[in-house]
Design an enzyme around this catalytic site. Sequence first.
Site, PDB file in Angstrom:
ATOM      1  N   GLU A   1       5.032 -12.224   1.923  1.00 24.00           N
ATOM      2  CA  GLU A   1       5.497 -11.449   0.753  1.00 24.00           C
ATOM      3  C   GLU A   1       6.556 -10.429   1.235  1.00 24.00           C
ATOM      4  O   GLU A   1       6.494  -9.678   1.954  1.00 24.00           O
ATOM      5  CB  GLU A   1       4.318 -10.305   0.190  1.00 24.00           C
ATOM      6  CG  GLU A   1       3.088 -11.164   0.147  1.00 24.00           C
ATOM      7  CD  GLU A   1       2.037 -10.012   0.083  1.00 24.00           C
ATOM      8  OE1 GLU A   1       1.659  -9.199  -0.562  1.00 24.00           O
ATOM      9  OE2 GLU A   1       1.154 -10.353   0.887  1.00 24.00           O
TER      10      GLU A   1
ATOM     11  N   HIS B   1      -0.874  -2.628  -4.468  1.00 24.54           N
ATOM     12  CA  HIS B   1      -0.195  -3.536  -5.341  1.00 24.54           C
ATOM     13  C   HIS B   1       0.073  -2.873  -6.778  1.00 24.54           C
ATOM     14  O   HIS B   1      -0.171  -3.599  -7.940  1.00 24.54           O
ATOM     15  CB  HIS B   1      -0.849  -4.775  -5.501  1.00 24.54           C
ATOM     16  CG  HIS B   1      -0.763  -5.715  -4.334  1.00 24.54           C
ATOM     17  ND1 HIS B   1       0.425  -5.781  -3.498  1.00 24.54           N
ATOM     18  CD2 HIS B   1      -1.612  -6.625  -3.700  1.00 24.54           C
ATOM     19  CE1 HIS B   1       0.228  -6.260  -2.560  1.00 24.54           C
ATOM     20  NE2 HIS B   1      -0.933  -7.066  -2.593  1.00 24.54           N
TER      21      HIS B   1
ATOM     22  N   ARG C   1       0.812  -1.327   0.113  1.00 26.11           N
ATOM     23  CA  ARG C   1      -0.134  -0.082  -0.068  1.00 26.11           C
ATOM     24  C   ARG C   1       0.934   1.274   0.020  1.00 26.11           C
ATOM     25  O   ARG C   1       1.930   1.160   0.697  1.00 26.11           O
ATOM     26  CB  ARG C   1      -1.060   0.056   1.214  1.00 26.11           C
ATOM     27  CG  ARG C   1      -1.995  -1.160   1.308  1.00 26.11           C
ATOM     28  CD  ARG C   1      -2.581  -1.306   2.347  1.00 26.11           C
ATOM     29  NE  ARG C   1      -3.519  -2.027   2.424  1.00 26.11           N
ATOM     30  CZ  ARG C   1      -3.776  -3.510   2.415  1.00 26.11           C
ATOM     31  NH1 ARG C   1      -2.259  -4.002   2.996  1.00 26.11           N
ATOM     32  NH2 ARG C   1      -4.872  -4.340   2.401  1.00 26.11           N
TER      33      ARG C   1
ATOM     34  N   HIS D   1       3.171 -13.091  -4.646  1.00 31.25           N
ATOM     35  CA  HIS D   1       1.807 -13.021  -3.885  1.00 31.25           C
ATOM     36  C   HIS D   1       1.200 -14.477  -3.893  1.00 31.25           C
ATOM     37  O   HIS D   1      -0.028 -14.658  -3.775  1.00 31.25           O
ATOM     38  CB  HIS D   1       1.032 -11.969  -4.495  1.00 31.25           C
ATOM     39  CG  HIS D   1      -0.210 -11.449  -3.362  1.00 31.25           C
ATOM     40  ND1 HIS D   1      -1.064 -12.209  -2.539  1.00 31.25           N
ATOM     41  CD2 HIS D   1      -0.371 -10.263  -2.485  1.00 31.25           C
ATOM     42  CE1 HIS D   1      -1.677 -11.582  -2.004  1.00 31.25           C
ATOM     43  NE2 HIS D   1      -1.382 -10.347  -1.773  1.00 31.25           N
TER      44      HIS D   1
ATOM     45  N   ASP E   1      -2.240  -9.279   8.358  1.00 26.62           N
ATOM     46  CA  ASP E   1      -2.081  -8.584   7.027  1.00 26.62           C
ATOM     47  C   ASP E   1      -0.938  -7.507   7.502  1.00 26.62           C
ATOM     48  O   ASP E   1      -1.297  -6.111   7.161  1.00 26.62           O
ATOM     49  CB  ASP E   1      -3.147  -8.309   6.612  1.00 26.62           C
ATOM     50  CG  ASP E   1      -2.938  -7.667   5.074  1.00 26.62           C
ATOM     51  OD1 ASP E   1      -1.692  -8.058   4.567  1.00 26.62           O
ATOM     52  OD2 ASP E   1      -3.994  -7.231   4.565  1.00 26.62           O
TER      53      ASP E   1
END
Length: 347
Positions: free
Chosen positions: A313, A106, A81, A177, A249
């Site tokens: 990631e 992304h 982000r 990802h 996340d």
Amino acid sequence: MAVTKEAFGTTKDKVGVTKFTITNKNGMSVALLDYGAIVQAINVPDKNGKTADIALGFDDIAGYEVNACFFGAFVGRHANRIGGARFDLNGTEYKLQKNDGENNLHGGDPGYHKLMYRGDTAGENSVYFERVSPNMEQGYPGALEVKVTYTLTDDNEFKIEYFARSDADTIYNPTNHTYFNLKGHDAGDITHHEVQINADSITESSADLIPNGNFIKVEGTPFDFRERKAIYLDINADNIHLKNAGGYDHNFCLMKEPREYGFAGKVWEPESGRSMEIYTDLPGMQMYTGNFIEKEDGKGGATYGKRDGVCFETQFFPNAVNVPAFTSCYLPKGEAFNSTTVYKFDW
């Protein structure tokens, strides 16, 4: 070692897609597409010698042309982000697509995972994909030569090497990802996977998951994975940062020099005996527990749901371009960008 090629259907624009499969001497294989430089499958034996595909994804190109969850995606120009969908570079403001509330996620549309690449083999165990991202594609400056090389070794290392060079100053923060389920892509909930992450802090984020420049020490929090721990133990804890994201996340700040290659983490799936070590030369790693997957029709008739896959990631910290304290993803004109991430499997 061997690399095979086969057709993988045709895009809606009538472009033929090729699947490359690398197989090693241990019965492990990786399947890759020249559409999106996608990781389409990772087949790994278990402790009893039974092989399963442990990467979530689709059986046909139509699935990847939608792919809202980024299954197997090569992500760019900027992974994760960017707050406010904007940044300043050399005194110029660049405005990006707002595709995640008021923020950019992304890279924007078209994502790198929805573009065609020129693909070819590189020796007996590597495949590379390359293209030029035009100046101002997704709103980013500079025509960017992009290349990603995938290698599978006989030591069961799945290596991802990123290369880029721009004709103007720009930013670059690629990632992969792939959603892993070490029990099998169709085996459901991943929260019984056990995880270790080599990080003593995470980047603190706002309610819309944008890092603000502060850090949170993991000690005494649900984010402490310095020792091996099952995901389910703390994923539903009463913690505002977990609640904001619907689970994990979050960007973990790896305990090493920012561009030093080193150990990032390890994952175990006790029932199958499979494990995966992660190494990178990037400063951060996002663990994402598939919190937003909703009834995705996947491979082999499987239906994927919430927490059916977990991503690791490797990356520069999210929103680094707007936070001077973070390691910069700035890429000067003409300078080569190189980065390596390795997922090493055992069973």
